[in-house]
Design a protein around this motif. Sequence first.
Motif, PDB file in Angstrom:
ATOM      1  N   ARG A  29       7.634 -17.649 -10.898  1.00 49.51           N
ATOM      2  CA  ARG A  29       7.869 -16.198 -10.835  1.00 49.51           C
ATOM      3  C   ARG A  29       7.468 -15.641  -9.471  1.00 49.51           C
ATOM      4  O   ARG A  29       8.192 -14.839  -8.870  1.00 49.51           O
ATOM      5  CB  ARG A  29       7.084 -15.502 -11.947  1.00 49.51           C
ATOM      6  CG  ARG A  29       7.540 -15.906 -13.345  1.00 49.51           C
ATOM      7  CD  ARG A  29       6.600 -15.403 -14.423  1.00 49.51           C
ATOM      8  NE  ARG A  29       6.662 -13.950 -14.553  1.00 49.51           N
ATOM      9  CZ  ARG A  29       5.912 -13.249 -15.390  1.00 49.51           C
ATOM     10  NH1 ARG A  29       5.020 -13.881 -16.166  1.00 49.51           N
ATOM     11  NH2 ARG A  29       6.017 -11.952 -15.462  1.00 49.51           N
ATOM     12  N   VAL A  30       6.325 -16.068  -8.970  1.00 52.68           N
ATOM     13  CA  VAL A  30       5.868 -15.576  -7.665  1.00 52.68           C
ATOM     14  C   VAL A  30       6.776 -16.075  -6.551  1.00 52.68           C
ATOM     15  O   VAL A  30       7.205 -15.299  -5.679  1.00 52.68           O
ATOM     16  CB  VAL A  30       4.413 -16.002  -7.419  1.00 52.68           C
ATOM     17  CG1 VAL A  30       3.988 -15.677  -5.994  1.00 52.68           C
ATOM     18  CG2 VAL A  30       3.484 -15.325  -8.413  1.00 52.68           C
ATOM     19  N   ASP A  90      -8.106  -1.355  -3.380  1.00 49.60           N
ATOM     20  CA  ASP A  90      -8.289  -0.404  -4.481  1.00 49.60           C
ATOM     21  C   ASP A  90      -6.962   0.144  -4.988  1.00 49.60           C
ATOM     22  O   ASP A  90      -6.818   0.451  -6.174  1.00 49.60           O
ATOM     23  CB  ASP A  90      -9.185   0.754  -4.022  1.00 49.60           C
ATOM     24  CG  ASP A  90     -10.604   0.279  -3.716  1.00 49.60           C
ATOM     25  OD1 ASP A  90     -10.983  -0.783  -4.261  1.00 49.60           O
ATOM     26  OD2 ASP A  90     -11.291   0.949  -2.936  1.00 49.60           O
ATOM     27  N   ASP A  91      -5.999   0.278  -4.068  1.00 47.35           N
ATOM     28  CA  ASP A  91      -4.715   0.872  -4.447  1.00 47.35           C
ATOM     29  C   ASP A  91      -3.618  -0.162  -4.663  1.00 47.35           C
ATOM     30  O   ASP A  91      -2.446   0.201  -4.797  1.00 47.35           O
ATOM     31  CB  ASP A  91      -4.255   1.870  -3.377  1.00 47.35           C
ATOM     32  CG  ASP A  91      -4.214   1.235  -1.993  1.00 47.35           C
ATOM     33  OD1 ASP A  91      -4.734   0.110  -1.837  1.00 47.35           O
ATOM     34  OD2 ASP A  91      -3.666   1.873  -1.067  1.00 47.35           O
ATOM     35  N   GLY A  92      -3.941  -1.464  -4.678  1.00 45.90           N
ATOM     36  CA  GLY A  92      -2.911  -2.465  -4.925  1.00 45.90           C
ATOM     37  C   GLY A  92      -3.220  -3.786  -4.253  1.00 45.90           C
ATOM     38  O   GLY A  92      -4.362  -4.062  -3.842  1.00 45.90           O
ATOM     39  N   VAL A  93      -2.191  -4.598  -4.101  1.00 47.55           N
ATOM     40  CA  VAL A  93      -2.299  -5.936  -3.531  1.00 47.55           C
ATOM     41  C   VAL A  93      -1.339  -6.037  -2.356  1.00 47.55           C
ATOM     42  O   VAL A  93      -0.217  -5.518  -2.408  1.00 47.55           O
ATOM     43  CB  VAL A  93      -1.961  -7.013  -4.591  1.00 47.55           C
ATOM     44  CG1 VAL A  93      -2.026  -8.412  -3.988  1.00 47.55           C
ATOM     45  CG2 VAL A  93      -2.908  -6.909  -5.781  1.00 47.55           C
ATOM     46  N   VAL A 113       2.830  -5.120  -2.060  1.00 43.43           N
ATOM     47  CA  VAL A 113       3.738  -5.693  -3.050  1.00 43.43           C
ATOM     48  C   VAL A 113       3.746  -4.795  -4.279  1.00 43.43           C
ATOM     49  O   VAL A 113       2.789  -4.058  -4.534  1.00 43.43           O
ATOM     50  CB  VAL A 113       3.316  -7.129  -3.433  1.00 43.43           C
ATOM     51  CG1 VAL A 113       3.324  -8.032  -2.223  1.00 43.43           C
ATOM     52  CG2 VAL A 113       1.938  -7.131  -4.080  1.00 43.43           C
ATOM     53  N   PRO A 114       4.824  -4.821  -5.054  1.00 43.77           N
ATOM     54  CA  PRO A 114       4.858  -4.026  -6.290  1.00 43.77           C
ATOM     55  C   PRO A 114       3.749  -4.431  -7.252  1.00 43.77           C
ATOM     56  O   PRO A 114       3.237  -5.557  -7.213  1.00 43.77           O
ATOM     57  CB  PRO A 114       6.250  -4.333  -6.864  1.00 43.77           C
ATOM     58  CG  PRO A 114       7.045  -4.856  -5.725  1.00 43.77           C
ATOM     59  CD  PRO A 114       6.081  -5.534  -4.812  1.00 43.77           C
ATOM     60  N   ASP A 134       0.007  -8.337  -9.788  1.00 47.66           N
ATOM     61  CA  ASP A 134      -0.697  -8.938 -10.925  1.00 47.66           C
ATOM     62  C   ASP A 134      -0.399 -10.437 -11.021  1.00 47.66           C
ATOM     63  O   ASP A 134      -1.295 -11.239 -11.338  1.00 47.66           O
ATOM     64  CB  ASP A 134      -0.278  -8.239 -12.221  1.00 47.66           C
ATOM     65  CG  ASP A 134      -0.715  -6.777 -12.246  1.00 47.66           C
ATOM     66  OD1 ASP A 134      -1.659  -6.432 -11.510  1.00 47.66           O
ATOM     67  OD2 ASP A 134      -0.102  -5.990 -12.990  1.00 47.66           O
ATOM     68  N   LEU A 135       0.858 -10.811 -10.754  1.00 48.76           N
ATOM     69  CA  LEU A 135       1.211 -12.230 -10.800  1.00 48.76           C
ATOM     70  C   LEU A 135       0.485 -13.013  -9.712  1.00 48.76           C
ATOM     71  O   LEU A 135       0.030 -14.145  -9.945  1.00 48.76           O
ATOM     72  CB  LEU A 135       2.723 -12.398 -10.653  1.00 48.76           C
ATOM     73  CG  LEU A 135       3.586 -11.880 -11.807  1.00 48.76           C
ATOM     74  CD1 LEU A 135       5.062 -12.050 -11.468  1.00 48.76           C
ATOM     75  CD2 LEU A 135       3.259 -12.603 -13.094  1.00 48.76           C
ATOM     76  N   LEU A 136       0.368 -12.437  -8.519  1.00 49.40           N
ATOM     77  CA  LEU A 136      -0.342 -13.113  -7.437  1.00 49.40           C
ATOM     78  C   LEU A 136      -1.816 -13.311  -7.786  1.00 49.40           C
ATOM     79  O   LEU A 136      -2.378 -14.395  -7.562  1.00 49.40           O
ATOM     80  CB  LEU A 136      -0.202 -12.307  -6.144  1.00 49.40           C
ATOM     81  CG  LEU A 136       1.150 -12.384  -5.434  1.00 49.40           C
ATOM     82  CD1 LEU A 136       1.236 -11.328  -4.344  1.00 49.40           C
ATOM     83  CD2 LEU A 136       1.364 -13.770  -4.837  1.00 49.40           C
ATOM     84  N   LEU A 137      -2.442 -12.288  -8.346  1.00 53.41           N
ATOM     85  CA  LEU A 137      -3.851 -12.417  -8.717  1.00 53.41           C
ATOM     86  C   LEU A 137      -4.038 -13.427  -9.848  1.00 53.41           C
ATOM     87  O   LEU A 137      -5.017 -14.185  -9.870  1.00 53.41           O
ATOM     88  CB  LEU A 137      -4.398 -11.049  -9.128  1.00 53.41           C
ATOM     89  CG  LEU A 137      -4.419  -9.973  -8.026  1.00 53.41           C
ATOM     90  CD1 LEU A 137      -4.955  -8.661  -8.574  1.00 53.41           C
ATOM     91  CD2 LEU A 137      -5.254 -10.428  -6.843  1.00 53.41           C
TER      92      LEU A 137
END
Length: 704
Positions: A547-548, A575-578, A589-590, A595-598
Amino acid sequence: MARCPAGHQLSSPRRGCPDCRRDTVVEIAAAADRSLPRPVIEAAADTAAPTRLAMSRLAAALAADPAALSSGAPPLAGRLAAELIARGSAALTPPACAVCGRTGKPLFRSAGGGVCQRCRNWQLAAACTSCGKVKPVSGRDADGQPVCEPCRRSGPARHRACGNCGATAPVAVRGRDGKPDICVNCYRLPAAACSVCGKIRPCTLAGTSQPVCKQCAPRATAACARCGQDRPPTARWPEGPVCDTCYTAALRRRIPCASCGQVRRPVSPPGPDAGTCASCAGLPVTSACTDCGTEDKMFEKHRCARCSLRRRAAMLLSAGTGNVPAALAAVLEAISAARTPKSALNWLRTGAGAAILADLAAGRLAVTHEALDQHPRPRAASHLRHMLIAGGALPPRDEELARTEQWLAALLASIDVPGHRRLVHAFATWHVMRRLRRTAGARRRPWTYTDHARNTIKAAAAFLGWLGGRGTTLSGCHQADVEDWLATGPGSGYIREFLTWAARHAHCPHLDVPGPQRRTGTAITDSQRWDLAARLLHDDSIEVTDRVAGCLVLLYGQTMTRIAALTTAQVTRHDDGVTIQLGRHDVPVPGPLGDLLLTLIADGKPYTGIGSPPDSKWLFPGLLPGRPITPARLADRLRTLGLPVKAGRRAALTDLAARLPAAVLADLLGLHPTTAVNWMHQAGADWNRYAAELARDRNHQPGE
């Protein structure tokens, strides 16, 4: 002739009257079920006890306990009950073990009723005098003390010198007629044509007309008490027989105990609805690892698979002494931390790399790159090399460059014409490999930087061989020969560099070879691209790795070589995203992709090579320890999902080039400026459109 009190003639007064014993059995059976006629009961009694001795024992058992027909114990009473049921008895039920509930097994008397042989053995279990564990008694030592089956098998009475390997071990086949004893480690079933599948395999009953291999050997089945499917039972628990799937799932189930609250394996009440651990239920803790205490499915000698793996790896790396050298300590930790311990155990048992590692640990093979290069198992040696490098036992080296040098030596050895070999050697050594070594020492280099060098050298050798086949030498080559080669020869796109070098060194006249043409190819539509991206972002059935990688292709136009070489340090959480660093700057990134990357960083890729370090710097680790996944393998995974990698990347770059100027595109995505300009021209975009977009969008101003 003597007669019994009932008037029956006796053949031997000492043995008693067999007719009276038969009448006793028939009367007790008739009292248990009055619906059956007497002739039927007599026939059942004669079938269950066909001999006088059996009838005598059956009569004595029923006379001592008339309820023996209901309990099914002793076995003769159970056989009579089964015969009566088969002849239509409705008052009797099939005798079942009072402990495990199995039917169809001979039952024996106990204080709690009839029990099968297995449960009776456990009722009579005692502490083994050798290991001290409470187990069924399999034998007794010279002093009459109980011994369990594993200790009996491993005892000195069962050990002999094997005539094959010479080791002292339990004997599987005792030698007769001058043949030596064969231990259990050396014994192999004789090969024969299986009577079921017809294949030549090791078979039991090989000397008969019905040999059966292990795969076709029939196994008794029973309805699983948990899933209900008719399968061979792995265990028989109080709720009934349990198949291997349910057995493994039950041993690995962990929930908070209803009594103590600890996360344990529930065992009470019996069945899938258990909610209390063994300690709170007052039951012995079974299937617990003797090393780590984990309640799990045991692998060997009361150890879980993880502890068994560490033990075997330590024995291999210490050459059987148990003391692992400090240089191999990191290798031990990497092997022990394998994601799938059973796969690692199989690798230690049968893997060619494990055999090489054993030679290194025992000192039979030097721990050097040169020794591994000369090993007859190059693939296994290569995997082991990466394992040793990742563990610090070997100094790192440029494997791509080393393999290219080995490949070049093999290519030169395959050229039969001395003049051609000399030209290719000079071209490869002083031009291609010299430049390749400079590229290898660069800080940033392409992932597959040796591919172009190999193709160029291979094209030079092929061109010289092609000229030799036409009866022409390189010095006598003309423009017409080059044009014929470009039209028909293989690898024609790589000959330009060789001919330029040859002309500069006066090996041939100056020849014109056109440069490679830029091929744009096709691209998927925007709707297809966004549909694929939405599927990758929200379909949880697809592995996070795919997926990533697919999102980086569809959203940012990244190549497989760049994606495969990404590290976890390039992903940053704010704090505001990745954000992810693809070029000089971090790119946001969206949210779903972030979330998928983390998740990928936290959980890691599910499949990694044996011996890979527990903490890898690569975002997509590969099967080689300490190395990322290969771009070709990553592309194959995406194509399997229905994602056309090249067409999807072209669509992404065309869309991005239409929205961003070339300089910004190059900085954000890590593209060469010329490449970014070409994509911008292909998309039909320019700076005027970008400036107009900024004029329409006021959100780009700081503070707004």
